[in-house]
Every structure is written in C-alpha cells, then in structure tokens.
Scaffold this motif. Sequence first.
Motif, PDB file in Angstrom:
ATOM      1  N   LEU A  50       0.842  -1.124  -0.009  1.00 34.92           N
ATOM      2  CA  LEU A  50      -0.103  -0.047  -0.007  1.00 34.92           C
ATOM      3  C   LEU A  50       0.964   1.222   0.030  1.00 34.92           C
ATOM      4  CD1 LEU A  50      -2.967  -0.823   2.726  1.00 34.92           C
ATOM      5  CD2 LEU A  50      -3.002  -0.952   0.190  1.00 34.92           C
ATOM      6  N   PRO A  51       0.734   2.059  -1.059  1.00 34.53           N
ATOM      7  CA  PRO A  51       1.584   3.400  -0.899  1.00 34.53           C
ATOM      8  C   PRO A  51       0.957   4.207   0.341  1.00 34.53           C
ATOM      9  CG  PRO A  51      -0.368   3.296  -2.767  1.00 34.53           C
ATOM     10  CD  PRO A  51      -0.232   1.801  -2.248  1.00 34.53           C
ATOM     11  N   GLN A  52       1.593   4.591   1.015  1.00 38.01           N
ATOM     12  CA  GLN A  52       1.365   5.686   2.064  1.00 38.01           C
ATOM     13  C   GLN A  52       1.105   7.178   1.650  1.00 38.01           C
ATOM     14  OE1 GLN A  52       0.593   4.256   5.263  1.00 38.01           O
ATOM     15  NE2 GLN A  52       0.527   2.653   3.880  1.00 38.01           N
ATOM     16  N   PHE A  53       0.658   7.871   2.301  1.00 35.19           N
ATOM     17  CA  PHE A  53       0.486   9.373   2.067  1.00 35.19           C
ATOM     18  C   PHE A  53       0.594  10.229   3.393  1.00 35.19           C
ATOM     19  CE2 PHE A  53      -1.736   7.347  -1.522  1.00 35.19           C
ATOM     20  CZ  PHE A  53      -1.604   8.295  -2.485  1.00 35.19           C
ATOM     21  N   ILE A  54       0.765  11.346   2.971  1.00 41.07           N
ATOM     22  CA  ILE A  54       1.184  12.263   4.078  1.00 41.07           C
ATOM     23  C   ILE A  54      -0.491  13.034   4.362  1.00 41.07           C
ATOM     24  CG2 ILE A  54       1.931  14.666   4.885  1.00 41.07           C
ATOM     25  CD1 ILE A  54       4.229  14.195   2.730  1.00 41.07           C
ATOM     26  N   VAL A  55      -0.887  12.476   5.433  1.00 39.89           N
ATOM     27  CA  VAL A  55      -2.489  12.973   5.634  1.00 39.89           C
ATOM     28  C   VAL A  55      -2.471  14.054   6.444  1.00 39.89           C
ATOM     29  CG1 VAL A  55      -4.392  12.174   7.049  1.00 39.89           C
ATOM     30  CG2 VAL A  55      -3.322  10.621   5.405  1.00 39.89           C
ATOM     31  N   ALA A  56      -3.121  15.075   5.999  1.00 38.96           N
ATOM     32  CA  ALA A  56      -3.199  16.604   6.791  1.00 38.96           C
ATOM     33  C   ALA A  56      -4.380  17.373   6.760  1.00 38.96           C
ATOM     34  CB  ALA A  56      -2.051  17.326   5.818  1.00 38.96           C
ATOM     35  N   PRO A  57      -4.406  18.128   7.597  1.00 35.59           N
ATOM     36  CA  PRO A  57      -5.809  18.968   7.368  1.00 35.59           C
ATOM     37  C   PRO A  57      -5.773  19.814   6.067  1.00 35.59           C
ATOM     38  CG  PRO A  57      -4.635  19.530   9.181  1.00 35.59           C
ATOM     39  CD  PRO A  57      -3.655  18.575   8.590  1.00 35.59           C
ATOM     40  N   PRO A  58      -6.865  20.087   5.597  1.00 35.89           N
ATOM     41  CA  PRO A  58      -6.868  20.553   3.998  1.00 35.89           C
ATOM     42  C   PRO A  58      -6.111  21.906   3.866  1.00 35.89           C
ATOM     43  CG  PRO A  58      -8.937  20.745   5.146  1.00 35.89           C
ATOM     44  CD  PRO A  58      -8.450  19.948   5.805  1.00 35.89           C
ATOM     45  N   ASP A  59      -5.868  22.673   4.857  1.00 38.01           N
ATOM     46  CA  ASP A  59      -5.245  24.122   4.891  1.00 38.01           C
ATOM     47  C   ASP A  59      -3.845  24.128   5.274  1.00 38.01           C
ATOM     48  OD1 ASP A  59      -5.842  23.741   7.429  1.00 38.01           O
ATOM     49  OD2 ASP A  59      -6.877  25.656   7.842  1.00 38.01           O
ATOM     50  N   HIS A  60      -3.291  22.746   5.369  1.00 35.19           N
ATOM     51  CA  HIS A  60      -1.997  22.625   6.081  1.00 35.19           C
ATOM     52  C   HIS A  60      -1.047  23.090   4.940  1.00 35.19           C
ATOM     53  CE1 HIS A  60       1.484  20.914   7.646  1.00 35.19           C
ATOM     54  NE2 HIS A  60       1.229  20.929   8.802  1.00 35.19           N
ATOM     55  N   PRO A  61       0.223  23.881   5.229  1.00 39.35           N
ATOM     56  CA  PRO A  61       1.193  24.228   4.264  1.00 39.35           C
ATOM     57  C   PRO A  61       1.475  22.862   3.556  1.00 39.35           C
ATOM     58  CG  PRO A  61       1.570  25.365   6.357  1.00 39.35           C
ATOM     59  CD  PRO A  61       0.352  24.335   6.741  1.00 39.35           C
ATOM     60  N   ALA A 104       0.181  12.782   9.544  1.00 43.90           N
ATOM     61  CA  ALA A 104       0.108  11.492   9.628  1.00 43.90           C
ATOM     62  C   ALA A 104       0.460  10.623   8.406  1.00 43.90           C
ATOM     63  CB  ALA A 104      -1.271  10.870   9.901  1.00 43.90           C
ATOM     64  N   VAL A 105       0.998   9.597   8.606  1.00 47.72           N
ATOM     65  CA  VAL A 105       1.388   8.609   7.631  1.00 47.72           C
ATOM     66  C   VAL A 105       0.302   7.456   7.641  1.00 47.72           C
ATOM     67  CG1 VAL A 105       3.307   7.507   6.402  1.00 47.72           C
ATOM     68  CG2 VAL A 105       3.911   9.364   7.856  1.00 47.72           C
ATOM     69  N   LEU A 106      -0.314   7.682   6.225  1.00 48.24           N
ATOM     70  CA  LEU A 106      -1.593   6.568   6.288  1.00 48.24           C
ATOM     71  C   LEU A 106      -1.888   6.362   4.868  1.00 48.24           C
ATOM     72  CD1 LEU A 106      -3.835   8.162   8.983  1.00 48.24           C
ATOM     73  CD2 LEU A 106      -2.622   5.762   9.284  1.00 48.24           C
ATOM     74  N   PRO A 107      -2.363   5.185   4.567  1.00 50.23           N
ATOM     75  CA  PRO A 107      -2.988   4.721   3.261  1.00 50.23           C
ATOM     76  C   PRO A 107      -4.299   5.632   3.033  1.00 50.23           C
ATOM     77  CG  PRO A 107      -3.527   2.951   4.725  1.00 50.23           C
ATOM     78  CD  PRO A 107      -2.616   3.980   5.575  1.00 50.23           C
ATOM     79  N   ARG A 108      -4.620   5.774   1.869  1.00 51.15           N
ATOM     80  CA  ARG A 108      -5.768   6.626   1.724  1.00 51.15           C
ATOM     81  C   ARG A 108      -7.023   5.986   2.156  1.00 51.15           C
ATOM     82  NH1 ARG A 108      -5.746  10.622  -2.453  1.00 51.15           N
ATOM     83  NH2 ARG A 108      -7.968  10.178  -2.713  1.00 51.15           N
ATOM     84  N   ALA A 109      -7.196   4.687   2.205  1.00 49.30           N
ATOM     85  CA  ALA A 109      -8.158   3.779   2.658  1.00 49.30           C
ATOM     86  C   ALA A 109      -8.409   4.181   4.051  1.00 49.30           C
ATOM     87  CB  ALA A 109      -7.991   2.375   2.331  1.00 49.30           C
ATOM     88  N   THR A 134       3.890   0.428   2.310  1.00 50.15           N
ATOM     89  CA  THR A 134       3.940  -0.701   3.285  1.00 50.15           C
ATOM     90  C   THR A 134       3.166  -2.049   3.044  1.00 50.15           C
ATOM     91  OG1 THR A 134       1.876   0.070   4.496  1.00 50.15           O
ATOM     92  CG2 THR A 134       4.068   0.833   5.489  1.00 50.15           C
ATOM     93  N   SER A 135       3.818  -3.040   3.538  1.00 52.03           N
ATOM     94  CA  SER A 135       3.057  -4.403   3.265  1.00 52.03           C
ATOM     95  C   SER A 135       1.965  -4.686   4.381  1.00 52.03           C
ATOM     96  CB  SER A 135       3.940  -5.585   3.052  1.00 52.03           C
ATOM     97  OG  SER A 135       4.351  -5.939   4.487  1.00 52.03           O
ATOM     98  N   LEU A 136       0.755  -4.849   3.809  1.00 50.16           N
ATOM     99  CA  LEU A 136      -0.239  -5.109   4.786  1.00 50.16           C
ATOM    100  C   LEU A 136      -0.589  -6.821   4.323  1.00 50.16           C
ATOM    101  CD1 LEU A 136      -2.573  -4.430   6.374  1.00 50.16           C
ATOM    102  CD2 LEU A 136      -3.921  -4.172   4.545  1.00 50.16           C
TER     103      LEU A 136
END
Length: 288
Positions: free
Chosen positions: A152-163, A227-232, A256-258
């Motif tokens: 699973l590709p991981q993404f930077i999860v952030a508030p929508p207005d974060h820099p 946070a570092v999370l998959p989109r799902a 990461t491998s699931l």
Amino acid sequence: MAKIVALHYFAVVTRCSSLRDAASQLDIHPNVLARHISQLEYYMDAPLLERGPLGIRLTAAGELLAAKLDRTINELDHVVRLIDDLKGLRGGVVGVHAADGFASRHPHVRARLRTGTAKDAMRAIEDASCDLALTFFAPPSDAVTVVQRIWLPQFIVAPPDHPVTRTGGAALPALAGYRWVLPGPDFGARTFFDRVATEAGCRIVPTFEASSLDLQRTLVAQAGALAVLPRAAVAEELAAGTMAAVPFPEAMPVETSLDLCVPADRQPSFAAERLRRDLETALKRLRA
C-alpha cells in the motif's frame, strides 16, 4: 469436563491476589472455587498455590501450568468451534489481530478484535489466541503463513489548509519542520518510515506517538499534525474534504506491506475460513 472447568478457573486465579477476588470475578462461592483448585491439584499430583496472610502465590508447578495454560485453553476453545462445525452450526467467534480500522461484516460471525504490533500479532497466532491476523510487515514465523500480501502506498495525511498541501509544501526540507503523529518505534510501519526518511536525508521527529488510528485522525484534525497513512484509512475524511492526502516526494517513496496471516498448521473453523475469504476479497479490491 470438570478438569476443563477447573483449568478455566485456575486461569482466573493466576490473575488475582486471592481466591476470594477470583471467585468474585467468576461469580461463584469461594468454597466452590477452592474445591475445583483442590481437584486440579489432585489431578496434577502437585500443589499449585501457596496461601499466606498476603494472599496466594503460585508454586513452581503452578507457574509451569500457568505458562502453558492460555494456549491450552485457546486450543480447547478452537476444538469446540470445530465440533460446532461438524454439527452444522455455521457461525461463531473468530479471534482477529487486526491493524486498526478492520472489522467483521458477517451477521453470524463475530470478530474478537485485538490490536497491537506485528510481533504481537504473530504471538497471538502462535499461542492460539487468534485465528487471523491482518498486520503491517508481518515478521517471519514457522507457525504462521502469510496467505496474502499487498503493498500500500502511504500518503501524508493533513488538514486541508496545511502548508504541506500547497505547492512545494511536501518538499524534503519542509517535511522536517512540521508536526507529525506516528506509531511507536515497536511498529514495523514506523521502523520502515524512519529508515526511508533517513535514506532520503530527512530527519523527522514525531511530536506525538499514537498507535490508534482514531487518535491519529484526531491529532490531524485538532492539532494540525501530519500522519502517514494509506488513503483507505481516511477515505471518509477525504470524501468530505476534512483531510487531504499528499504524495511523498519521489526521493522518499513510502509504502507498507499489509499481510493477511493464518496459523500454518491449525485447521480453521468455518467462521474463520469464511472471514479469511472475505478479507482476501477486500484486500484484492484495496490493491486494485
């Protein structure tokens, strides 16, 4: 059957400071509990408890029995589920050690969920306290078979207005200056992320450490952490526009491998097999 009941009672006793406390937890009279323990000691031909003014303590024989007891009881429970299958009872309880956010959807299958590190998941399968494990970066174990693995590709999860959501906001030099929430160092996903960041020359020190997915989402929403999370894991928040998922820079790919894991040599119950097939189908959709 009396021996099985006595073993269950003894398991509770090992976690209590007195027979009275254990009897209260079991909702039986202390004399009834004492009689079962005496019968178990007679069967083992050895004293299991020492009673004193400060309560009870296990003897050497009691310590030895306690060390093997959890697995023994778990195996007995598993046999009961297999016997139910022979009777045609198509339901039951499945012990699942899962990465946060997964649950059963079957009306006749109840999932007894536990969470923790990948090592915790392997131990839970090895001691027969769970039937399935869905975890990141499952460590090798002769007692465990990985039946399906997806990356699973991981993404930077952030508030929508974060820099980080703005142009250039996800550049490597900028990432080290933000607040992050990451799982603890005992988690394989954290170890992998730290290594990838170090190799990219980006030292990220988390402001918060949290293994709970709910707590990570709360800290993203209320504390402005990344946070570092998959989109799902944040699909609902992404659809509602309350969070954003930003790709990592090409110089720092994070995935990461699931892993879906089962016991290598233990026959699954009908309920466990049914849930395993359902999870395999869900993982295929997730990978697609």
